[in-house]
Design a protein around this motif. Sequence first.
Motif, PDB file in Angstrom:
ATOM      1  N   ASP A   1       0.842  -1.190   0.000  1.00  0.00           N
ATOM      2  CA  ASP A   1       0.000   0.000   0.000  1.00  0.00           C
ATOM      3  C   ASP A   1       0.880   1.244   0.000  1.00  0.00           C
ATOM      4  OD1 ASP A   1      -0.082   1.319   3.012  1.00  0.00           O
ATOM      5  OD2 ASP A   1       0.322  -0.826   3.056  1.00  0.00           O
ATOM      6  N   SER A   2       0.396   2.293  -0.676  1.00  0.00           N
ATOM      7  CA  SER A   2       1.078   3.578  -0.740  1.00  0.00           C
ATOM      8  C   SER A   2       2.508   3.388  -1.260  1.00  0.00           C
ATOM      9  CB  SER A   2       1.052   4.256   0.632  1.00  0.00           C
ATOM     10  OG  SER A   2       1.408   5.616   0.540  1.00  0.00           O
ATOM     11  N   ALA A   3       3.537   3.792  -0.486  1.00  0.00           N
ATOM     12  CA  ALA A   3       4.915   3.574  -0.937  1.00  0.00           C
ATOM     13  C   ALA A   3       5.186   2.095  -1.165  1.00  0.00           C
ATOM     14  CB  ALA A   3       5.895   4.135   0.085  1.00  0.00           C
ATOM     15  N   GLY A   4       4.525   1.240  -0.378  1.00  0.00           N
ATOM     16  CA  GLY A   4       4.674  -0.201  -0.573  1.00  0.00           C
ATOM     17  C   GLY A   4       4.109  -0.675  -1.897  1.00  0.00           C
ATOM     18  N   GLY A   5       3.046  -0.004  -2.389  1.00  0.00           N
ATOM     19  CA  GLY A   5       2.529  -0.321  -3.717  1.00  0.00           C
ATOM     20  C   GLY A   5       3.513   0.071  -4.794  1.00  0.00           C
ATOM     21  N   ASN A   6       4.160   1.226  -4.614  1.00  0.00           N
ATOM     22  CA  ASN A   6       5.224   1.648  -5.516  1.00  0.00           C
ATOM     23  C   ASN A   6       6.341   0.603  -5.531  1.00  0.00           C
ATOM     24  OD1 ASN A   6       7.931   2.886  -6.021  1.00  0.00           O
ATOM     25  ND2 ASN A   6       6.788   4.776  -6.340  1.00  0.00           N
ATOM     26  N   ILE A   7       6.739   0.156  -4.349  1.00  0.00           N
ATOM     27  CA  ILE A   7       7.799  -0.855  -4.248  1.00  0.00           C
ATOM     28  C   ILE A   7       7.384  -2.147  -4.943  1.00  0.00           C
ATOM     29  CG2 ILE A   7       9.070  -2.333  -2.641  1.00  0.00           C
ATOM     30  CD1 ILE A   7       8.966   0.027  -0.636  1.00  0.00           C
TER      31      ILE A   7
ATOM     32  N   ALA B   1      17.358  14.209  -7.932  1.00  0.00           N
ATOM     33  CA  ALA B   1      16.333  13.687  -8.839  1.00  0.00           C
ATOM     34  C   ALA B   1      15.039  14.490  -8.721  1.00  0.00           C
ATOM     35  CB  ALA B   1      16.048  12.219  -8.533  1.00  0.00           C
ATOM     36  N   LYS B   2      14.346  14.621  -9.834  1.00  0.00           N
ATOM     37  CA  LYS B   2      13.043  15.267  -9.846  1.00  0.00           C
ATOM     38  C   LYS B   2      11.953  14.203  -9.911  1.00  0.00           C
ATOM     39  CE  LYS B   2      14.664  19.572 -11.967  1.00  0.00           C
ATOM     40  NZ  LYS B   2      14.465  20.336 -10.721  1.00  0.00           N
ATOM     41  N   ARG B   3      10.705  14.639  -9.887  1.00  0.00           N
ATOM     42  CA  ARG B   3       9.597  13.688  -9.754  1.00  0.00           C
ATOM     43  C   ARG B   3       9.245  12.945 -11.033  1.00  0.00           C
ATOM     44  NH1 ARG B   3       5.024  16.211  -5.724  1.00  0.00           N
ATOM     45  NH2 ARG B   3       6.446  17.455  -4.449  1.00  0.00           N
ATOM     46  N   ASP B   4       9.954  13.207 -12.116  1.00  0.00           N
ATOM     47  CA  ASP B   4       9.784  12.351 -13.285  1.00  0.00           C
ATOM     48  C   ASP B   4      10.809  11.233 -13.308  1.00  0.00           C
ATOM     49  OD1 ASP B   4       7.472  13.193 -14.562  1.00  0.00           O
ATOM     50  OD2 ASP B   4       8.494  14.886 -15.507  1.00  0.00           O
ATOM     51  N   HIS B   5      11.563  11.105 -12.233  1.00  0.00           N
ATOM     52  CA  HIS B   5      12.419   9.933 -12.053  1.00  0.00           C
ATOM     53  C   HIS B   5      11.519   8.697 -12.024  1.00  0.00           C
ATOM     54  CE1 HIS B   5      15.085   7.043 -10.069  1.00  0.00           C
ATOM     55  NE2 HIS B   5      16.107   7.851 -10.310  1.00  0.00           N
ATOM     56  N   PRO B   6      11.939   7.590 -12.650  1.00  0.00           N
ATOM     57  CA  PRO B   6      11.082   6.387 -12.686  1.00  0.00           C
ATOM     58  C   PRO B   6      10.646   5.890 -11.313  1.00  0.00           C
ATOM     59  CG  PRO B   6      12.888   6.166 -14.227  1.00  0.00           C
ATOM     60  CD  PRO B   6      13.165   7.423 -13.446  1.00  0.00           C
ATOM     61  N   ALA B   7      11.427   6.181 -10.263  1.00  0.00           N
ATOM     62  CA  ALA B   7      11.014   5.769  -8.926  1.00  0.00           C
ATOM     63  C   ALA B   7       9.721   6.438  -8.507  1.00  0.00           C
ATOM     64  CB  ALA B   7      12.117   6.098  -7.914  1.00  0.00           C
ATOM     65  N   CYS B   8       9.522   7.660  -8.945  1.00  0.00           N
ATOM     66  CA  CYS B   8       8.303   8.393  -8.625  1.00  0.00           C
ATOM     67  C   CYS B   8       7.251   8.220  -9.707  1.00  0.00           C
ATOM     68  CB  CYS B   8       8.634   9.875  -8.435  1.00  0.00           C
ATOM     69  SG  CYS B   8       7.209  10.938  -8.141  1.00  0.00           S
ATOM     70  N   ASN B   9       7.678   8.354 -10.949  1.00  0.00           N
ATOM     71  CA  ASN B   9       6.751   8.339 -12.076  1.00  0.00           C
ATOM     72  C   ASN B   9       7.034   7.157 -13.000  1.00  0.00           C
ATOM     73  OD1 ASN B   9       4.998   8.874 -14.147  1.00  0.00           O
ATOM     74  ND2 ASN B   9       6.030  10.738 -14.843  1.00  0.00           N
ATOM     75  N   PRO B  10       6.386   6.024 -12.785  1.00  0.00           N
ATOM     76  CA  PRO B  10       6.638   4.861 -13.644  1.00  0.00           C
ATOM     77  C   PRO B  10       6.235   5.110 -15.091  1.00  0.00           C
ATOM     78  CG  PRO B  10       4.714   4.485 -12.265  1.00  0.00           C
ATOM     79  CD  PRO B  10       5.368   5.742 -11.770  1.00  0.00           C
TER      80      PRO B  10
ATOM     81  N   GLN C   1      -3.603   1.845  -3.387  1.00  0.00           N
ATOM     82  CA  GLN C   1      -3.311   3.279  -3.443  1.00  0.00           C
ATOM     83  C   GLN C   1      -1.815   3.533  -3.647  1.00  0.00           C
ATOM     84  OE1 GLN C   1      -4.320   2.424   0.103  1.00  0.00           O
ATOM     85  NE2 GLN C   1      -6.483   2.264  -0.318  1.00  0.00           N
ATOM     86  N   PRO C   2      -1.221   3.008  -4.711  1.00  0.00           N
ATOM     87  CA  PRO C   2       0.228   3.123  -4.893  1.00  0.00           C
ATOM     88  C   PRO C   2       0.698   4.576  -4.935  1.00  0.00           C
ATOM     89  CG  PRO C   2      -0.845   2.424  -6.935  1.00  0.00           C
ATOM     90  CD  PRO C   2      -1.864   2.320  -5.852  1.00  0.00           C
ATOM     91  N   PHE C   3       1.833   4.829  -4.334  1.00  0.00           N
ATOM     92  CA  PHE C   3       2.387   6.170  -4.184  1.00  0.00           C
ATOM     93  C   PHE C   3       3.218   6.517  -5.413  1.00  0.00           C
ATOM     94  CE2 PHE C   3       5.467   9.081  -1.789  1.00  0.00           C
ATOM     95  CZ  PHE C   3       4.583  10.141  -1.766  1.00  0.00           C
ATOM     96  N   PHE C   4       2.547   7.087  -6.415  1.00  0.00           N
ATOM     97  CA  PHE C   4       3.198   7.536  -7.636  1.00  0.00           C
ATOM     98  C   PHE C   4       3.040   9.059  -7.743  1.00  0.00           C
ATOM     99  CE2 PHE C   4       1.817   3.187  -9.416  1.00  0.00           C
ATOM    100  CZ  PHE C   4       3.022   2.603  -9.078  1.00  0.00           C
ATOM    101  N   GLY C   5       3.853   9.658  -8.601  1.00  0.00           N
ATOM    102  CA  GLY C   5       3.761  11.096  -8.806  1.00  0.00           C
ATOM    103  C   GLY C   5       4.357  11.479 -10.136  1.00  0.00           C
TER     104      GLY C   5
ATOM    105  N   ARG D   1     -11.438   9.349  -2.164  1.00  0.00           N
ATOM    106  CA  ARG D   1     -11.025  10.636  -1.595  1.00  0.00           C
ATOM    107  C   ARG D   1      -9.509  10.743  -1.461  1.00  0.00           C
ATOM    108  NH1 ARG D   1     -14.174  11.873   3.777  1.00  0.00           N
ATOM    109  NH2 ARG D   1     -13.144  13.885   3.404  1.00  0.00           N
ATOM    110  N   ASP D   2      -8.795   9.867  -2.134  1.00  0.00           N
ATOM    111  CA  ASP D   2      -7.341   9.847  -2.057  1.00  0.00           C
ATOM    112  C   ASP D   2      -6.737  11.002  -2.849  1.00  0.00           C
ATOM    113  OD1 ASP D   2      -4.657   9.183  -1.867  1.00  0.00           O
ATOM    114  OD2 ASP D   2      -4.909   7.130  -2.544  1.00  0.00           O
ATOM    115  N   LEU D   3      -5.780  11.671  -2.245  1.00  0.00           N
ATOM    116  CA  LEU D   3      -5.042  12.722  -2.938  1.00  0.00           C
ATOM    117  C   LEU D   3      -4.364  12.188  -4.197  1.00  0.00           C
ATOM    118  CD1 LEU D   3      -4.230  15.759  -2.352  1.00  0.00           C
ATOM    119  CD2 LEU D   3      -2.090  14.837  -1.454  1.00  0.00           C
ATOM    120  N   LEU D   4      -4.032  10.895  -4.193  1.00  0.00           N
ATOM    121  CA  LEU D   4      -3.315  10.275  -5.306  1.00  0.00           C
ATOM    122  C   LEU D   4      -4.246   9.573  -6.290  1.00  0.00           C
ATOM    123  CD1 LEU D   4      -0.367   8.691  -3.272  1.00  0.00           C
ATOM    124  CD2 LEU D   4      -0.486  10.960  -4.312  1.00  0.00           C
ATOM    125  N   LYS D   5      -5.537   9.811  -6.174  1.00  0.00           N
ATOM    126  CA  LYS D   5      -6.504   9.090  -7.007  1.00  0.00           C
ATOM    127  C   LYS D   5      -6.189   9.222  -8.495  1.00  0.00           C
ATOM    128  CE  LYS D   5     -11.400   9.075  -8.307  1.00  0.00           C
ATOM    129  NZ  LYS D   5     -12.742   9.670  -8.060  1.00  0.00           N
TER     130      LYS D   5
END
Length: 334
Positions: free
Chosen positions: A177-183, A245-254, A208-212, A274-278
């Motif tokens: 979940d969240s950052a764990g979903g990203n992982i 790194a900026k937020r278009d780094h693959p770690a943030c933005n797959p 709710q994976p933590f992407f940006g 209601r998730d901010l990351l929806k």
Amino acid sequence: MDTVSVDGRRRKSHCRDIARGRSVEEELEGFLRVYNDGSVERFSYAVSNVAASEAAEEPVASKDVVMDSRTGVWARFYLPRKAVSRGSRVPLVIYFHGGGFVLGSPAWSIYHVFMCRLASETNSMIMSVAYRLAPEHRLPVAYDDCFTAVTWLRQRHSRESWLSSHADFSRCFLAGDSAGGNIAHHVALRCAEVDVKPLEMRGLILLQPFFGAESPCQLETLVEDPNLSQRWVEVFWKLSLPVGAKRDHPACNPLSQPVARFDLPPVVVCISERDLLKQRNMDYYHALKAAGKNVSCVVFKGVGHAFQVLNPDSQQIADLTKLLLHFISSRNSA
């Protein structure tokens, strides 16, 4: 801990900081301070830790296992008692906790409670991984640690009693979940590049994976998420991404990479209304769908980010566990 004692500790800590000539650069209230000299102070006024328990009266037994003594990576295993009583082999879910890569632990009470429920209601064994946290260990360290857990499973599957007796390695799932979903997403990509047999990854569960991304998302400014603020999102990425790194780094933005190249098992993306990351989550789902990937998406109404751990009384948790039971049980071995 009551507010008076917490405030007292803060005042004493502030006085010590002045005496040392350092100042707070970033703070996540109740959890973390990062100072201008690079030092980090961790504390937990908001969440308590609980111990694992193999007590016979527990419907789900749990135990902790160290996987890498050098790095300190460990995991908490959960085994539903009904699997033991039936002598059956059950799916193995490899789970990664959230916390913006900066916070969290399998020992946190909120995660322990959810893992026990998830193990029981999906009749699965769960391995909840404790990876190293940022800013002391910036990405990709969390990915490295969690892939180390997968490697450990490959090497030790026949030597750990719970695994050798109860785990069905032909039905393994990566989840978080969240950052764990990203992982979980990034570990799935790594698993596709190497031989992880006898583990067979049957599915990818993203809560709710933590992407940006570097470009702002309008919905993030419109959604009122009861569980996650824009400020915390900004601090999480500031402290966890590689320096510079900026937020278009693959770690943030797959999605900054060609999605068609993603070699993923079947994916289910669980999104909170209601998730901010929806919108980030929806964009990920639609990109996978457009690329012809086996992906499904479910939106849980009326709840915010990480509701399954932050709102343990939510009625939506039952719907979530039913969904995951169906997803897991429908991914039988070939």
